[in-house]
Design a protein around this motif. Structure first.
Motif, PDB file in Angstrom:
ATOM      1  N   GLU A  81     -24.101   9.945 -14.420  1.00 34.59           N
ATOM      2  CA  GLU A  81     -23.505   8.658 -14.030  1.00 34.59           C
ATOM      3  C   GLU A  81     -24.241   8.035 -12.841  1.00 34.59           C
ATOM      4  O   GLU A  81     -23.983   6.892 -12.476  1.00 34.59           O
ATOM      5  CB  GLU A  81     -22.005   8.829 -13.728  1.00 34.59           C
ATOM      6  N   TRP A  82     -25.195   8.798 -12.275  1.00 36.18           N
ATOM      7  CA  TRP A  82     -25.971   8.297 -11.127  1.00 36.18           C
ATOM      8  C   TRP A  82     -27.327   7.742 -11.531  1.00 36.18           C
ATOM      9  O   TRP A  82     -28.141   7.388 -10.672  1.00 36.18           O
ATOM     10  CB  TRP A  82     -26.154   9.424 -10.091  1.00 36.18           C
ATOM     11  N   HIS A 141     -17.004   3.218 -12.875  1.00 39.09           N
ATOM     12  CA  HIS A 141     -17.703   4.134 -11.968  1.00 39.09           C
ATOM     13  C   HIS A 141     -18.614   3.313 -11.056  1.00 39.09           C
ATOM     14  O   HIS A 141     -18.583   2.077 -11.078  1.00 39.09           O
ATOM     15  CB  HIS A 141     -18.468   5.214 -12.752  1.00 39.09           C
ATOM     16  N   HIS A 142     -19.431   3.993 -10.242  1.00 36.35           N
ATOM     17  CA  HIS A 142     -20.294   3.301  -9.279  1.00 36.35           C
ATOM     18  C   HIS A 142     -21.222   2.269  -9.936  1.00 36.35           C
ATOM     19  O   HIS A 142     -21.607   1.291  -9.302  1.00 36.35           O
ATOM     20  CB  HIS A 142     -21.163   4.296  -8.497  1.00 36.35           C
ATOM     21  N   ASP A 176     -16.541  17.772  -4.504  1.00 40.46           N
ATOM     22  CA  ASP A 176     -16.809  18.043  -5.911  1.00 40.46           C
ATOM     23  C   ASP A 176     -17.181  19.522  -6.073  1.00 40.46           C
ATOM     24  O   ASP A 176     -17.963  20.056  -5.295  1.00 40.46           O
ATOM     25  CB  ASP A 176     -17.951  17.151  -6.415  1.00 40.46           C
ATOM     26  N   ASP A 212     -12.459   7.207  -5.336  1.00 37.03           N
ATOM     27  CA  ASP A 212     -13.611   8.052  -5.003  1.00 37.03           C
ATOM     28  C   ASP A 212     -14.459   7.357  -3.934  1.00 37.03           C
ATOM     29  O   ASP A 212     -14.532   6.132  -3.893  1.00 37.03           O
ATOM     30  CB  ASP A 212     -14.447   8.268  -6.275  1.00 37.03           C
ATOM     31  N   HIS A 222     -15.653  11.358 -17.750  1.00 35.93           N
ATOM     32  CA  HIS A 222     -16.612  10.372 -17.246  1.00 35.93           C
ATOM     33  C   HIS A 222     -17.258   9.684 -18.439  1.00 35.93           C
ATOM     34  O   HIS A 222     -17.916  10.332 -19.262  1.00 35.93           O
ATOM     35  CB  HIS A 222     -17.690  11.044 -16.382  1.00 35.93           C
TER      36      HIS A 222
END
Ligand code: H79
Length: 425
Positions: A54-55, A102-103, A242, A200, A33
């Motif tokens: 990552e959030w 990613h998001h 996860d 994802d 990541h």
């Protein structure tokens, strides 16, 4: 995450992708990541966030116009594709999957679809994915991309940014058409043959739309496997939730994903690392149920792989260099979990993965084995005594040196096929 697991269609077991075998044999993969969040390392405006670095954009509800400024300072000059690939090789992984987007919505590759990418928006100005794909391939490691196909917190029409945009006003189809699909096509066109496209958190598409999405992309690289989180039961292999392992052996191709501390993306203050012993036993346990373990690391914003990540990868690789035969290319052991450990197998060979050596050095292997020819330690080949006790096998470990190992592997060589795993249910 449970709903994702349920989306996988069991018919893929009966009608598998014909390119699936390398994946089933691989057993061990590396997940990476890496994005703008890696630069933040879990801190925004002096406040610390923990558990899924990552959030952070979502957790701190950072407005797009603020978050995008991070790109201006993103300059991972320490990134070294060859060093990353060498570490992956030393760890013994057979595939590598890295976040292309990613998001957060930022593209870590050179994209013509947007300027919000590593080449156009950062002082780094290079495409790290080009060199990483080449370096992995050079070492015989299958290379793949993670791509967040629905969640995109940067785009007005992307999924799940509710702090800048109103969800009900979004045109998801437009986002798919204008960003996600063209970008995935770039990934499938510009980086050589890919082993995996790792989707994802699906959303915003009906079953028919997902089918069209998948079929369109497949044409570009028919050998590339799609993860089950593409949605609607259309993946080539199953991903559980996860950090989830099925409790008993599972048919078909599947993967468990774990991270070795409490986050996927880099968090500076997260030192809660699992020990190499826990990782090795997890790998053996996942293999004993017939699946792959893809283990995650989170490099920092400078492109460094944290010290502990490199350390546990090397130690796992050291164990595999001796015991790899009991992991790679194996299938689920027909003998379920025992007080001493787990089992894997190959035709004519049962591997006993001993996590806890019995104090009396007598190992009970219950269940009806075909004629046993030979029992020996995988490391060093020390032959061991054994007797049949009814239908069970008793292995005498007393001749075995008391070495400290995450899993000591004993090979039981049999004449004839091993029975298939019988579900206890
Ligand atoms: O990429 C990793 C995650 O970011 C992604 N999948 C793995 C591979 C993922 N997307 N969604 N989810 C996982 C589930 C969402 C979990 C959440 Fe939370 C719980 C979001 C908010 C609460 C975890 C904990 C993230 C922030 C706090």
């Amino acid at each position: 995450s449970q709903d994702m697991a349920d989306m996988w269609d069991s018919t893929t077991t009966k009608n598998p992708n014909k390119h699936i075998q390398w994946f089933k044999d691989a057993k061990f993969g590396l997940f990476i990541h890496w994005g703008l969040y890696s630069k933040l390392g879990g801190t925004w405006n002096g406040k610390h966030y923990y558990g899924s670095g990552e959030w952070i954009m979502n957790q701190a509800k950072i407005p797009v116009r603020k978050y995008e400024q991070v790109a201006k300072t993103f300059n991972p000059t320490h990134f070294n594709a060859d060093q990353w690939a060498r570490l992956a090789k030393e760890a013994g992984v057979k595939y590598m999957v890295i976040t292309a987007k990613h998001h957060e919505g930022f593209s870590m590759f050179d994209s013509k679809v947007t300027d919000y990418d590593i080449v156009d928006a950062t002082p780094y100005k290079k495409d790290p994915m080009k060199s990483l794909a080449a370096a992995a391939r050079k070492r015989g490691i299958q290379f793949g991309f993670y791509y967040s196909q629905f969640q995109d917190w940067y785009e007005p029409n992307g999924g799940r940014n509710t702090w800048d945009y109103t969800e009900s006003k979004k045109d998801y189809q437009r986002y798919y058409r204008e960003k996600a699909i063209p970008q995935i096509k770039e990934l499938l066109s510009n980086y050589g043959p890919l082993g995996i496209m790792w989707f994802d958190t699906p959303g915003g598409m009906t079953k028919d739309q997902t089918r069209a999405f998948v079929n369109g992309l497949r044409k570009l690289q028919p050998q590339c496997l799609f993860s089950s989180r593409v949605g609607q039961g259309m993946g080539d292999y199953k991903d559980f939730g996860d950090s989830e392992v099925p409790p008993v052996p599972m048919e078909g191709a599947w993967e468990s994903i774990y991270t070795h501390n409490d986050t996927w993306g880099y968090i500076e203050r997260d030192f809660n690392f699992k020990s190499p012993k826990e990782i090795i036993q997890l790998l053996a346990t996942v293999a004993s149920r017939g699946g792959n373990l893809m283990l995650n690391i989170g490099p920092d914003g400078e492109g460094n792989i944290p010290y502990y990540s490199a350390k546990f990868l090397k130690e796992t690789g050291d164990w595999l260099s001796v015991n790899g035969k009991s992991i790679y290319g194996t299938t689920a052991g027909f003998i379920p979990k025992q007080p001493w450990g787990v089992t894997t197998e190959k035709p004519g060979k049962l591997y006993l993965q001993i996590f806890t050596r019995p104090n009396n050095d007598l190992l009970l292997v219950p269940g009806c084995l075909p004629q046993v020819n030979k029992v020996y330690a995988l490391d060093g080949g020390q032959p061991l005594g054994f007797t049949k006790k009814g239908t069970d096998l008793l292995v005498d470990l007393s001749k075995l040196k008391r070495t400290v190992s995450a899993s000591t592997v004993i090979v039981v060589e049999c004449k004839g096929a091993l029975p298939a795993y019988q579900s206890q249910a």
